[in-house]
Write an enzyme that holds these catalytic residues in place. Structure first.
Site, PDB file in Angstrom:
ATOM      1  N   LYS A   1       4.039   1.014  10.290  1.00  0.00           N
ATOM      2  CA  LYS A   1       4.316   2.358   9.608  1.00  0.00           C
ATOM      3  C   LYS A   1       3.735   3.583  10.606  1.00  0.00           C
ATOM      4  CE  LYS A   1       3.406   0.501   5.079  1.00  0.00           C
ATOM      5  NZ  LYS A   1       2.234   0.069   4.362  1.00  0.00           N
TER       6      LYS A   1
ATOM      7  N   GLU B   1       1.009  -1.012  -0.090  1.00  0.00           N
ATOM      8  CA  GLU B   1       0.007   0.008  -0.107  1.00  0.00           C
ATOM      9  C   GLU B   1       0.961   1.302   0.079  1.00  0.00           C
ATOM     10  OE1 GLU B   1      -2.826   0.007   3.231  1.00  0.00           O
ATOM     11  OE2 GLU B   1      -3.454   2.125   2.554  1.00  0.00           O
TER      12      GLU B   1
ATOM     13  N   ARG C   1       5.084 -13.146   9.911  1.00  0.00           N
ATOM     14  CA  ARG C   1       5.949 -12.181   9.033  1.00  0.00           C
ATOM     15  C   ARG C   1       7.320 -12.129   9.811  1.00  0.00           C
ATOM     16  NH1 ARG C   1       2.766  -7.663   9.639  1.00  0.00           N
ATOM     17  NH2 ARG C   1       4.263  -6.128  10.154  1.00  0.00           N
TER      18      ARG C   1
END
Ligand code: ATP
Ligand code: MG
Length: 605
Positions: free
Chosen positions: A307, A62, A297
């Protein structure tokens, strides 16, 4: 039946994703697929040739922030699996959320994927895609779902919807709008699209099962009204698809075979399949359909990767910017000196599995050392300089004379050539390579002294690496007692590389650079950004464990072979670790080096 193409190099450790792909290739699961050269619906691909790519994967960031070390793992995984199995990996900007996405991030992401060494162009075709280019299809698919009775417009308030969704223990309750006829839902959906309703007034929901044990299947929202300007489509839309609906469609339009994501999306997989199956049944999407696979992850200790938290570090000025060398962003890691190869090694060594866990930051440092050890030219550097004066220089060598010295650029690799520098009467040594009153076991320079029993001890002898053996004779101090200069004499016949030079016994070997030819350099020494291994674990505010000593700047000297170092050039400063010429601040006439990591091995004798 097709077989996996022969792999190059040593066999790679296998993982469950390779097993899945090999199974699919063996079974011919995707063998009949067609690909029309660009993304599209079932009819588009049906008109195209058989897909030459044996598998298709994608990296779908994204564009709402900078990539970090965790993304490097996803990039490595998707691109390397495609390469290994004769497939193609797409770079897709998952830009369906209009709010936080910006061109700046799009550009930065492309640059970082390329920097890692990957290319989304295959056979002359660029496979760079934007999910927002699929808005028309997503909307058409939504109308088809409505017409088929698989979706409805819900006018409950957000609060009502939340209450009626139930929870893990309680099944949900059907919305009073759930039973509306398709024609009425279609009319409402078109009104939503045409801007006749306020933001939040209603949503389009999939009609699945309000009692499903998987809450993601309790009639998930697929479209919402949001008046926001999109970086790609501008103000064309005031309704936007939800991620869980958009993502499977993006994969299917691009003919992705293996859609790899992190474990958080495991519970979304049934809805992923629901969307694709229904749209394929309606003839809109081509079979065979993509399948989603989840892996754990990458969690690296002593950093944060959210983020939001990275942005906080930048905006609250705990670091100098997104590319601060202490940041775990790819721009930060690159500036710090980490190489693409080291990040790929980290990704590989951290394993691909379903079991989460933490990888120690040291694994990244180890990967960097393994990458640079065989290829980073060596150099001598003095980071905390102290002047050493060789008082018998004029007598032994001759006033004004310089002694040429050579050293291998890469040990054990004579073909890499030699570095050259000269020894003169004054050199810089590390401040801690001298001790006026040496502790037991000190292997470096110390002046003559008297031991506790009253016996006279000579000054210590050490070798100036690649140069000469010297014997310490004394030191000079300032009024504050700080040593300002050390004196020594050359020991005759001990010049490195001459016969018999090793006959004299020494305490050790120290690094040095000539005061007459060294290059002054600013050297930035970094430590972990956080003192805690898991800075954002539990309820704690990650800012509380920022390491106050994460950066130290010293003014040192490096050997003259580094005078021509270019930004991004990497070196091993003997004894001190791996360093890179800073890509922003290093310039002709101003040498600036970042320490990437220290050497694990102790100072080679
Ligand atoms: P954040 O949660 O920090 O916003 P994100 O996961 O939302 O990150 P995306 O841009 O959506 O960021 O991620 C792109 C891809 O990278 C996704 O497929 C995601 O699963 C993957 N990814 C993100 N973080 C990691 C990680 N730590 N390890 C492995 N893959 C990751
Ligand atoms: Mg995300």
């Amino acid at each position: 039946m097709s077989e996996a193409p022969p792999k190059e190099g040593p066999p790679k450790p296998s993982n469950f994703l390779r097993a899945v792909i090999e199974r699919d290739l063996a079974a011919g699961t995707y063998a009949g697929r067609r690909f029309a050269g660009s993304p599209g619906d079932a009819a588009h691909h049906r008109a195209g040739p058989p897909d030459g790519a044996r598998i298709r994967t994608r990296f779908p960031p994204e564009p709402n922030g900078y990539l970090h070390v965790g993304h490097a793992k996803s990039i490595w995984l998707n691109f390397s699996l495609a390469a290994e199995y004769g497939g193609i990996c797409h770079l897709r900007f998952d830009d369906t959320n209009p709010e936080k996405e910006e061109q700046e991030y799009v550009d930065a992401i492309e640059e970082m994927v390329r920097w890692l060494g990957y290319d989304w162009t295959a056979g002359g075709t660029s496979h760079l895609y934007y999910a927002s280019d699929y808005f028309d299809f997503m909307y058409r698919a939504a109308e088809a779902l409505v017409e088929a009775g698989h979706a409805y417009v819900d006018e409950q308030s957000a609060d009502q919807m939340r209450i009626n969704r139930g929870d893990f223990a309680t099944p949900g309750t059907d919305s009073p709008f759930r039973g509306r006829a398709p024609a009425e839902n279609l009319a409402r959906l078109r009104e939503m699209r045409d801007g006749l309703h306020a933001d939040g007034a209603m949503v389009l929901r999939a009609k699945i099962d309000m009692a499903s044990p998987n809450i993601n299947l309790r009639d998930p929202t697929i479209y919402r009204i949001r008046r926001a300007t999109h970086h790609n489509t501008g103000d064309r839309w005031c309704i936007y698809p939800m991620y869980a609906y958009a993502h499977p469609i993006e994969d299917a339009l691009e003919q992705i075979t293996h859609s790899i994501c992190t474990l958080e999306f495991e519970d979304q997989r049934p809805f992923y399949d629901w969307v694709l199956e229904h749209l394929a049944d309606l003839g809109l999407l081509a079979r065979p359909l993509p399948k989603q696979y989840e892996f754990a992850r990458l969690n690296l200790t002593h950093i944060v990767t959210s983020k939001r938290k990275l942005r906080q570090l930048v905006e609250e000025r705990f670091v100098d910017g997104w590319d601060d060398p202490r940041m775990p962003t790819l721009v930060g890691l690159r500036r710090r000196g980490y190489t693409p190869e080291s990040l790929k090694l980290l990704a590989e060594r951290s394993g691909v599995s379903k079991a989460g866990g933490w990888i120690d930051y040291g694994v990244l440092e180890g990967a960097l050392r393994d990458d640079l050890d065989p290829k980073a030219p060596r150099a001598l550097a003095v980071l905390e300089p102290l002047k050493l004066r060789l008082t018998n220089w004029a007598d032994e060598i001759g006033a004004g004379q310089r002694l040429p010295c050579t050293a291998p650029r890469l040990p054990g690799r004579p073909e890499a050539g030699q570095r050259e520098f000269t020894l003169g009467p004054e050199v810089w040594i590390e401040r801690d390579d001298f001790a006026e009153d040496p502790p037991k076991g000190f292997h470096r320079l110390s002046p003559p002294r008297t031991d506790p029993g009253g016996a006279a001890l000579p000054g210590s002898r050490v070798r100036l690496k690649y140069g000469y053996v010297v014997e310490c004779t004394g030191c000079t101090k300032d009024a504050a007692g700080q040593v300002t200069e050390v004196q020594a004499v050359l020991v005759p016949d001990t010049r490195s590389g001459t016969p018999g030079a090793d006959k004299v016994k020494t305490k050790g070997v120290i690094g040095w650079v000539g005061a007459h030819d060294a290059v002054a350099a600013e050297v930035r020494l970094f430590d972990r950004l956080f003192t805690d291994a898991q800075p954002d674990a539990g309820e704690r505010d990650f800012r509380e464990c920022l390491n106050p000593a994460s950066r130290r700047v010293v003014q040192g000297f490096v050997e003259p072979s580094l005078a021509g170092a270019q930004a991004d050039d990497k070196f091993q400063f003997e004894r001190h670790g791996y360093f890179v010429a800073d890509r922003i601040d290093h310039a002709p006439g101003r040498a600036v080096f970042n320490r990437i990591t220290t050497l694990k091995e102790s100072w080679a004798r």
